[in-house]
Design an enzyme around this catalytic site. Structure first.
Site, PDB file in Angstrom:
ATOM      1  CG  HIS A   1       0.886  -6.441  -4.253  1.00  0.00           C
ATOM      2  ND1 HIS A   1       0.871  -7.035  -3.007  1.00  0.00           N
ATOM      3  CD2 HIS A   1      -0.422  -6.352  -4.631  1.00  0.00           C
ATOM      4  CE1 HIS A   1      -0.384  -7.295  -2.656  1.00  0.00           C
ATOM      5  NE2 HIS A   1      -1.164  -6.886  -3.619  1.00  0.00           N
ATOM      6  CG  HIS A   2      -1.999  -8.397  -7.405  1.00  0.00           C
ATOM      7  ND1 HIS A   2      -1.549  -9.457  -6.645  1.00  0.00           N
ATOM      8  CD2 HIS A   2      -3.000  -7.813  -6.679  1.00  0.00           C
ATOM      9  CE1 HIS A   2      -2.246  -9.518  -5.520  1.00  0.00           C
ATOM     10  NE2 HIS A   2      -3.129  -8.526  -5.516  1.00  0.00           N
ATOM     11  CB  ALA A   3       1.581  -5.110 -12.480  1.00  0.00           C
TER      12      ALA A   3
END
Length: 382
Positions: free
Chosen positions: A124-126
């Protein structure tokens, strides 16, 4: 959703995101016979047209280049860094994981199944133009974008990873069709230093982002109280057509990279709640993803095996003894001794928000800050 090739998502021997956690999880799923309780399938890696639903073309090109020659990784795209080292085949492994999440979303939307799980996903950080936080392609955002492309008008995303779901929030910051809710450790004490209650979206998407920033040290009772004080009421108002959830196992008290104190049993309780909420508000349409989790033997496989069991309507009894065959696998792969039962021995309980709150309590202050920031924007009482 599973493909053995997902273990190719490998940042190297010293990196905390060890792909053995995926292999051990699938091994435990099989040891409990859950692979026969589900429709086990793979999917094609996502292509450029799908990646462009979220990611910039120049970034995808940079990932491809670093994948072909890791020494050429362009750090301006977050590639070749300590968090996201470049490795051969990085594009292919990342695109496969994203493909599994997109395939899960497509199967749920088309009515092929009520629930779909990709525990290899949840990256979920990209960001649209960069890798971040061990994440190359943002599979949750890609799955949601694909749902919108297929005609969904309301998708809710609930993220209970210990880290803020910043990349998914950023992808839909101005989109009222996507409600993002993230419960995470407070940004003062943990990467990515975002996810403040005041982050609520902008433009047409104002009020479509909700963040609950929990004090370090929060345990089962506080974590569950926060979840139930925020998530059900928002979903009841939003009435999503699909519920997408991210179940990072790094909230656990044994996780080496964060500071919450949540048990496996509380994680399981939230999984059950997400399942029930999907049936109550989204006609049963539920896409469940994995995420973080760095206690790769003791926590991650047990947590996500529970997730698969719940989604398959074949829940694993927490008191179950872990099959000896799986513990043998653990020792063979890691030279560690695996856990003996599917529980931490906790009986999670929490006090309902409706029963009142303590303005001097740090957990209650965090919940109230989130409700005050976001709820009025949605026409809800704080």
């Amino acid at each position: 959703m599973w493909d053995d090739a997902v273990t190719g998502y490998d940042f190297g021997d010293t990196h905390p995101m060890d792909p053995v956690r995926l292999a051990l999880t699938m091994g435990l799923v099989r040891a409990f016979g859950l692979d026969t309780a589900v429709d086990l399938r793979s999917a094609k890696p996502v292509g450029d047209s799908t990646l462009r639903l979220v990611h910039r073309q120049d970034y995808v090109a940079a990932v491809r280049a670093a994948s072909a020659d890791p020494r050429s990784a362009d750090q301006s795209y977050g590639l070749g860094t300590v968090d996201d080292p470049a490795f051969a085949g990085m594009h292919e492994a990342s695109a496969l994981i994203a493909g599994l999440s997109v395939g899960a979303a497509e199967a749920v939307w088309r009515g092929e199944t009520e629930h779909a799980v990709n525990f290899t996903g949840g990256l979920h950080h990209a960001m649209p133009g960069s890798a971040a936080g061990f994440c190359v392609y943002n599979d949750p955002a890609l799955a949601i974008a694909r749902l919108l492309e297929l005609g969904a008008e309301r998708v809710a995303y609930v993220d209970v990873d210990v880290h803020h779901g910043d990349g998914v929030q950023a992808a839909f910051w101005e989109d009222p069709r996507v409600l993002t809710i993230s419960l995470h450790e407070h940004p003062r004490t943990l990467f990515p230093q975002t996810g403040w209650p005041e982050e609520t979206g902008s433009g047409a998407g104002e009020g479509a982002a909700v963040n609950v920033a929990l004090p370090a040290g929060t345990g089962d009772a506080g974590w569950l109280r926060a979840f139930h004080a925020v998530v059900p009421e928002l979903l009841a108002d939003f009435r999503p057509q699909v519920l997408v959830t991210q179940h990072g196992a790094d909230t656990h008290f044994e996780d080496p990279l964060a500071h919450l104190a949540v048990s496996l049993d509380a994680q399981r309780s939230v999984m059950e709640s997400c399942h029930e909420l999907a049936h109550r508000y989204a006609d049963g349409r539920w896409v469940a993803l994995g995420g973080g989790g760095y206690a790769v033997v003791d926590v991650v496989p047990r947590s996500w095996t529970h997730l698969v069991g719940i989604a398959a309507h074949a829940p694993v009894d927490p008191e179950s003894v872990v099959p000896p065959s799986w513990r043998d696998l653990v020792y063979a792969r890691t030279r560690q001794l695996g856990p003996g039962r599917m529980t931490d021995g906790r009986t999670p309980a929490w006090q309902a928000w409706e029963d009142g709150y303590d303005p001097a309590d740090r957990l209650d202050q965090a919940v109230l800050a989130s409700r005050k920031a976001a709820f009025p924007l949605r026409g809800l009482l704080t």
